[in-house]
Enzyme design. Structure first.
Site, PDB file in Angstrom:
ATOM      1  N   ASP A   1       0.822  -1.208   0.000  1.00 14.89           N
ATOM      2  CA  ASP A   1       0.000   0.000   0.000  1.00 14.89           C
ATOM      3  C   ASP A   1       0.855   1.257   0.000  1.00 14.89           C
ATOM      4  OD1 ASP A   1      -2.550   1.485   2.134  1.00 14.89           O
ATOM      5  OD2 ASP A   1      -2.342   1.475  -0.055  1.00 14.89           O
TER       6      ASP A   1
ATOM      7  N   LYS B   1       2.569   3.525  -5.751  1.00 18.20           N
ATOM      8  CA  LYS B   1       2.116   2.440  -6.631  1.00 18.20           C
ATOM      9  C   LYS B   1       3.177   1.945  -7.603  1.00 18.20           C
ATOM     10  CE  LYS B   1      -1.130   3.297  -4.050  1.00 18.20           C
ATOM     11  NZ  LYS B   1      -1.088   2.565  -2.752  1.00 18.20           N
TER      12      LYS B   1
ATOM     13  N   ASP C   1      -3.319  -3.033  -2.392  1.00 19.49           N
ATOM     14  CA  ASP C   1      -4.376  -2.036  -2.426  1.00 19.49           C
ATOM     15  C   ASP C   1      -4.282  -1.224  -3.722  1.00 19.49           C
ATOM     16  OD1 ASP C   1      -5.350   0.894  -0.476  1.00 19.49           O
ATOM     17  OD2 ASP C   1      -6.561  -0.571  -1.550  1.00 19.49           O
ATOM     18  N   ASN C   2      -5.390  -0.599  -4.132  1.00 19.24           N
ATOM     19  CA  ASN C   2      -5.407   0.404  -5.208  1.00 19.24           C
ATOM     20  C   ASN C   2      -5.049  -0.106  -6.597  1.00 19.24           C
ATOM     21  OD1 ASN C   2      -3.781   1.997  -2.615  1.00 19.24           O
ATOM     22  ND2 ASN C   2      -5.834   2.686  -3.241  1.00 19.24           N
TER      23      ASN C   2
ATOM     24  N   GLU D   1     -11.291   4.305  -0.842  1.00 18.22           N
ATOM     25  CA  GLU D   1     -11.710   4.605   0.532  1.00 18.22           C
ATOM     26  C   GLU D   1     -12.577   5.865   0.616  1.00 18.22           C
ATOM     27  OE1 GLU D   1      -8.604   3.832  -0.328  1.00 18.22           O
ATOM     28  OE2 GLU D   1      -7.204   5.415   0.136  1.00 18.22           O
TER      29      GLU D   1
HETATM   30  C1  LIG Z   1      -1.445   5.143   1.130  1.00 15.88           C
HETATM   31  S1  LIG Z   1      -0.319   5.517   2.401  1.00 15.88           S
HETATM   32  C2  LIG Z   1      -0.411   4.044   3.438  1.00 15.88           C
HETATM   33  C3  LIG Z   1      -1.782   3.879   4.060  1.00 15.88           C
HETATM   34  C4  LIG Z   1      -1.868   2.771   5.107  1.00 15.88           C
HETATM   35  N1  LIG Z   1      -1.402   1.474   4.568  1.00 15.88           N
HETATM   36  C5  LIG Z   1      -3.310   2.623   5.589  1.00 15.88           C
HETATM   37  O1  LIG Z   1      -4.098   1.976   4.870  1.00 15.88           O
HETATM   38  O2  LIG Z   1      -3.631   3.175   6.654  1.00 15.88           O
HETATM   39  C6  LIG Z   1       1.230   5.246   1.567  1.00 15.88           C
HETATM   40  C7  LIG Z   1       2.420   5.441   2.477  1.00 15.88           C
HETATM   41  O3  LIG Z   1       3.565   4.790   1.949  1.00 15.88           O
HETATM   42  C8  LIG Z   1       4.713   5.582   2.215  1.00 15.88           C
HETATM   43  N2  LIG Z   1       5.715   5.160   1.210  1.00 15.88           N
HETATM   44  C9  LIG Z   1       5.641   5.339  -0.135  1.00 15.88           C
HETATM   45  N3  LIG Z   1       6.667   4.722  -0.744  1.00 15.88           N
HETATM   46  C10 LIG Z   1       7.427   4.135   0.235  1.00 15.88           C
HETATM   47  C11 LIG Z   1       8.606   3.353   0.247  1.00 15.88           C
HETATM   48  N4  LIG Z   1       9.228   3.034  -0.904  1.00 15.88           N
HETATM   49  N5  LIG Z   1       9.101   2.915   1.433  1.00 15.88           N
HETATM   50  C12 LIG Z   1       8.467   3.233   2.588  1.00 15.88           C
HETATM   51  N6  LIG Z   1       7.331   3.964   2.664  1.00 15.88           N
HETATM   52  C13 LIG Z   1       6.818   4.413   1.483  1.00 15.88           C
HETATM   53  C14 LIG Z   1       4.233   7.019   2.103  1.00 15.88           C
HETATM   54  O4  LIG Z   1       5.066   7.918   2.806  1.00 15.88           O
HETATM   55  C15 LIG Z   1       2.827   6.920   2.695  1.00 15.88           C
HETATM   56  O5  LIG Z   1       2.821   7.178   4.079  1.00 15.88           O
HETATM   57  O1  LIG Z   2      -1.652   7.811  -4.496  1.00 22.74           O
HETATM   58  C1  LIG Z   2      -2.621   8.149  -3.822  1.00 22.74           C
HETATM   59  C2  LIG Z   2      -3.082   9.533  -3.852  1.00 22.74           C
HETATM   60  C3  LIG Z   2      -2.964  10.243  -5.026  1.00 22.74           C
HETATM   61  C4  LIG Z   2      -3.387  11.562  -5.070  1.00 22.74           C
HETATM   62  C5  LIG Z   2      -3.919  12.164  -3.934  1.00 22.74           C
HETATM   63  C6  LIG Z   2      -4.017  11.441  -2.758  1.00 22.74           C
HETATM   64  C7  LIG Z   2      -3.596  10.120  -2.712  1.00 22.74           C
HETATM   65  C8  LIG Z   2      -3.351   7.112  -3.007  1.00 22.74           C
HETATM   66  C9  LIG Z   2      -4.748   7.090  -3.062  1.00 22.74           C
HETATM   67  C10 LIG Z   2      -5.443   6.080  -2.390  1.00 22.74           C
HETATM   68  C11 LIG Z   2      -4.728   5.093  -1.701  1.00 22.74           C
HETATM   69  O2  LIG Z   2      -5.368   4.065  -1.049  1.00 22.74           O
HETATM   70  C12 LIG Z   2      -3.329   5.117  -1.652  1.00 22.74           C
HETATM   71  O3  LIG Z   2      -2.702   4.079  -1.024  1.00 22.74           O
HETATM   72  C13 LIG Z   2      -2.624   6.152  -2.277  1.00 22.74           C
HETATM   73  N1  LIG Z   2      -1.182   6.279  -2.124  1.00 22.74           N
HETATM   74  O4  LIG Z   2      -0.691   7.415  -2.109  1.00 22.74           O
HETATM   75  O5  LIG Z   2      -0.487   5.284  -1.960  1.00 22.74           O
HETATM   76 MG   LIG Z   3      -4.054   2.520  -0.501  1.00 24.15          MG
END
Ligand SMILES: C[S@@+](CC[C@H](N)C(=O)[O-])C[C@H]1O[C@@H](n2cnc3c(N)ncnc32)[C@H](O)[C@@H]1O
Ligand SMILES: O=C(c1ccccc1)c1ccc(O)c(O)c1[N+](=O)[O-]
Ligand SMILES: [Mg+2]
Length: 214
Positions: free
Chosen positions: A141, A144, A169-170, A199
């Site tokens: 997650d 992407k 996810d996604n 979500e």
């Molecule tokens: C969509 S959010 C995670 C949401 C969480 N899994 C949830 O469902 O509550 C994506 C997160 O991945 C972190 N992230 C993105 N690329 C990463 C990487 N290569 N290594 C570690 N963290 C990373 C970002 O800083 C961000 O906080």
């Molecule tokens: O990339 C986005 C995103 C792109 C644009 C604005 C806000 C979020 C996002 C959207 C829904 C997700 O469940 C998720 O995991 C992500 N993410 O950042 O990894």
């Molecule tokens: Mg996600």
């Protein structure tokens, strides 16, 4: 200098959730994201699918790529059997600081290892840092474009075993086309798509569950 969205989310947890009650933490975050500010947690609808897959796998060792505020960390850790561990990777220190407090509020700190740093650097260190042989369950997650390289890295580091489950996810929104193409066409995985919604919205999204065949 105002607060950040993760800080406002944490404040909502501290105000509305009961310490040591993971479900109340989940409910407080979902309420905040539905009624106050959208945030990129996996959410309640996809979260229920995540719950069912975690319960089915019943992992001893689990890995989460992308912690953010710790919402899915709490969802996963609350279902883990005693003695099992969830390792969650987050490279943004501000997000990691909030997640640490959310996980602590839920009382799940003993089941979770929150590691700050980029997944590409940390995955090869999992065996040395945590004595992990292999992961029973992986929740992808993070950004992407990292899903495919990190799935390949897990294979190369022999961190997957016959039956390991990857849940991504996604795969529709924002989308992970290269990852889907690889995992659905690889003879080394058996994949299934769980249709859902982005979500807290009506936009289509979904989770891809892939079992490593060894
Ligand atoms: C969509 S959010 C995670 C949401 C969480 N899994 C949830 O469902 O509550 C994506 C997160 O991945 C972190 N992230 C993105 N690329 C990463 C990487 N290569 N290594 C570690 N963290 C990373 C970002 O800083 C961000 O906080
Ligand atoms: O990339 C986005 C995103 C792109 C644009 C604005 C806000 C979020 C996002 C959207 C829904 C997700 O469940 C998720 O995991 C992500 N993410 O950042 O990894
Ligand atoms: Mg996600």
């Amino acid at each position: 200098t105002g607060s950040t969205r993760p800080q406002r989310l944490l404040r909502a947890v501290q105000k509305n959730a009961t310490q040591g009650d993971p479900q109340s933490v989940i409910n407080a975050i979902d309420h905040f994201c539905r009624h106050k500010e959208w945030a990129m947690n996996v959410g309640d609808e996809k979260g229920s699918i995540l719950d069912s897959v975690v319960s089915e796998v019943n992992p001893s060792t689990a890995l989460e790529l992308g912690t953010y505020c710790g919402y899915s960390t709490v969802r996963i850790a609350r279902l883990l059997p005693p003695g099992s561990q969830l390792i969650t990777l987050e490279f943004n220190p501000a997000y990691a600081a909030v997640a640490k407090q959310v996980i602590g509020w839920a009382g799940l700190q003993d089941k979770v290892q929150l590691v700050e740093g980029p997944s590409g650097d940390l995955i090869p260190q999992m065996k040395d840092l945590f004595g992990v042989q292999s992961f029973d369950f992986v929740f992808l997650d993070h950004w992407k474009d990292r899903y495919l390289p990190d799935a390949k890295l897990l294979e190369e580091c022999s961190l997957l075993r016959k039956g390991s489950v990857l849940l991504a996810d996604n795969v529709i929104c924002p989308g992970t086309p290269e990852y889907l193409e690889y995992i659905r066409n690889s003879p080394r995985y058996e994949s299934r798509y769980f249709k859902s919604h982005l979500e807290y919205t009506k936009v289509e999204d979904g989770l891809e569950k892939s079992v490593f065949l060894g």
